[in-house]
Write an enzyme that holds these catalytic residues in place. Sequence first.
Site, short mmCIF file in Angstrom:
data_model
loop_
_atom_site.label_atom_id
_atom_site.label_comp_id
_atom_site.label_asym_id
_atom_site.label_seq_id
_atom_site.Cartn_x
_atom_site.Cartn_y
_atom_site.Cartn_z
N GLU A 64 -32.74 -10.77 37.16
CA GLU A 64 -32.60 -11.82 38.17
C GLU A 64 -31.64 -12.90 37.68
O GLU A 64 -30.74 -13.34 38.39
CB GLU A 64 -33.98 -12.43 38.50
CG GLU A 64 -34.98 -11.45 39.12
CD GLU A 64 -35.76 -10.63 38.09
OE1 GLU A 64 -35.40 -10.66 36.89
OE2 GLU A 64 -36.73 -9.95 38.51
N ASP B 264 -43.47 -1.54 46.89
CA ASP B 264 -44.90 -1.73 46.60
C ASP B 264 -45.37 -3.17 46.80
O ASP B 264 -46.57 -3.44 46.73
CB ASP B 264 -45.24 -1.24 45.19
CG ASP B 264 -44.30 -1.80 44.13
OD1 ASP B 264 -43.33 -2.51 44.49
OD2 ASP B 264 -44.52 -1.53 42.95
#
Lengths: 289, 289
Positions: free
Chosen positions: B250, B165
Amino acid sequence: MKFTNFLQISILLLTLTFLNYFIVYQKCPAVTYDDKTVIHQLSKQNVNEKIFFITPTYSRPVQEAELTRLSHTLLLVSNLRWIIVEDSDQKTLLITQFLQRISKMKIFENFEYTHLNVETPKSFKTSRRDPNWLKPRGVWQRNEALRWLRENTTEKGIVYFGDDDNTYDLRLFEEMRNTKKVSVFPVGLVGGLMVEKPLIENGKVIGFNSIWKPKRKFPIDMSGFAINSQLIHDKHDAYFSPYVPRGYQETHLLTQLIHSINELEPKADSCTKILVWHTRTEMPKLKKI
Amino acid sequence: MKFTNFLQISILLLTLTFLNYFIVYQKCPAVTYDDKTVIHQLSKQNVNEKIFFITPTYSRPVQEAELTRLSHTLLLVSNLRWIIVEDSDQKTLLITQFLQRISKMKIFENFEYTHLNVETPKSFKTSRRDPNWLKPRGVWQRNEALRWLRENTTEKGIVYFGDDDNTYDLRLFEEMRNTKKVSVFPVGLVGGLMVEKPLIENGKVIGFNSIWKPKRKFPIDMSGFAINSQLIHDKHDAYFSPYVPRGYQETHLLTQLIHSINELEPKADSCTKILVWHTRTEMPKLKKI
């Protein structure tokens, strides 16, 4: 004529042959045209019919992102003119520089663009707290594009209203190229449906599956039809209007161009394929810091 | 040697020259490479470094639309392998056919893809009413891609986690190609900011402008970094984890690959340009009929 002369000329010609070969190849180092590719099909199709792709746009946080991904789609379409109309009193630097950069990235020879602007009158602007459907959007911008087309082009082509947030399959462009008057096709994710589409019988449009305001004469989303530019020139007074009820822009324009749904030309395999989606991008939550 | 022989050979060579010229041109009929185009720059850059573009994806109404517009971006990038990992117990027909079709539309010679699937365990799945951040998403799928890379490739390259997206500027791919260990760049529209980015001094990352969980060691969005595949191979146990708090994926991965933020390589003009946006598509309102 001496043999050495002949030898010299032969070597020269051979060198030219090879140089030419490699120079030309250097120009297209990594491009292939597979027999089965859509791009190859594009180049074989009737690309004489230019597509005039009209995009109204307005300043907002996601604007550059939306236009960036849309541009990647349009770069893959041959013989297309992108008409971007900003909702602002002057052309912004952002869009000006964006268009200049994109136009240099052309894949096909004829990627062209027209940059226009017209500001929606203050009284018709949606405020930040209004729901986005409260007032008509893009009316002045799409009308400005129609005016520009009539005054500046004689070239034949197909007119399509392609907003900056929707998603377009590359096959859509080939479907619309041979539009004689007005062609229609299914649109995904609109009007409360997975797909809103014309209903077809014996190759003719006999109605629509719309459940949102189904009594409209043409219950079609803005992205569900394409128009032959000849019709735009012939019906030179046909425009959108800010005074029609919500959802009636498409019907308002189309009733000025054609008389009945019998004249609609179904595309996308008798309206069985979804080649355009009414995607909407979330407004990002930005904190004031 | 007779003069007529010489003439015959000359004519033959000339014919070959012209034939060669036109045959080669026929192969790339409508492709131009302007000196200033990004595409031309691509071909001049170090395209030996392949990009492994990892996209976790799951079935939902907007899935095909998202993948369609992302594919148009990726088609314009040379030497890239698109690794799509479905969140499902088997590969779906939709994605299988989609990838087959897209791979035939290649612009550059080397458009490659890998189609994988792994289902997120039931206990970790978000239900339809949960907010989308409640449980980790894409963990099993990104890990499956990392496993595949380690077991199936020896080719050097750059690993990038590119969700279906988000929006990617073509320049991003050239920025990441010469990543030695881990490169970083700004991301638009994420973490409550117009742009979340590393702060740079004398060419080194000295901190981040993040306002969302700024105490993370690497307060970077998934789309804000790229990794040299050598590091993925060297640190063969580095994976994402479903057991870390929200927003720590992350940091969890990067701490397994590098020791400190000093090792990060700032790209995109010292992290001044936005070349990737964290766009999100609205879930369409579908009526049950």
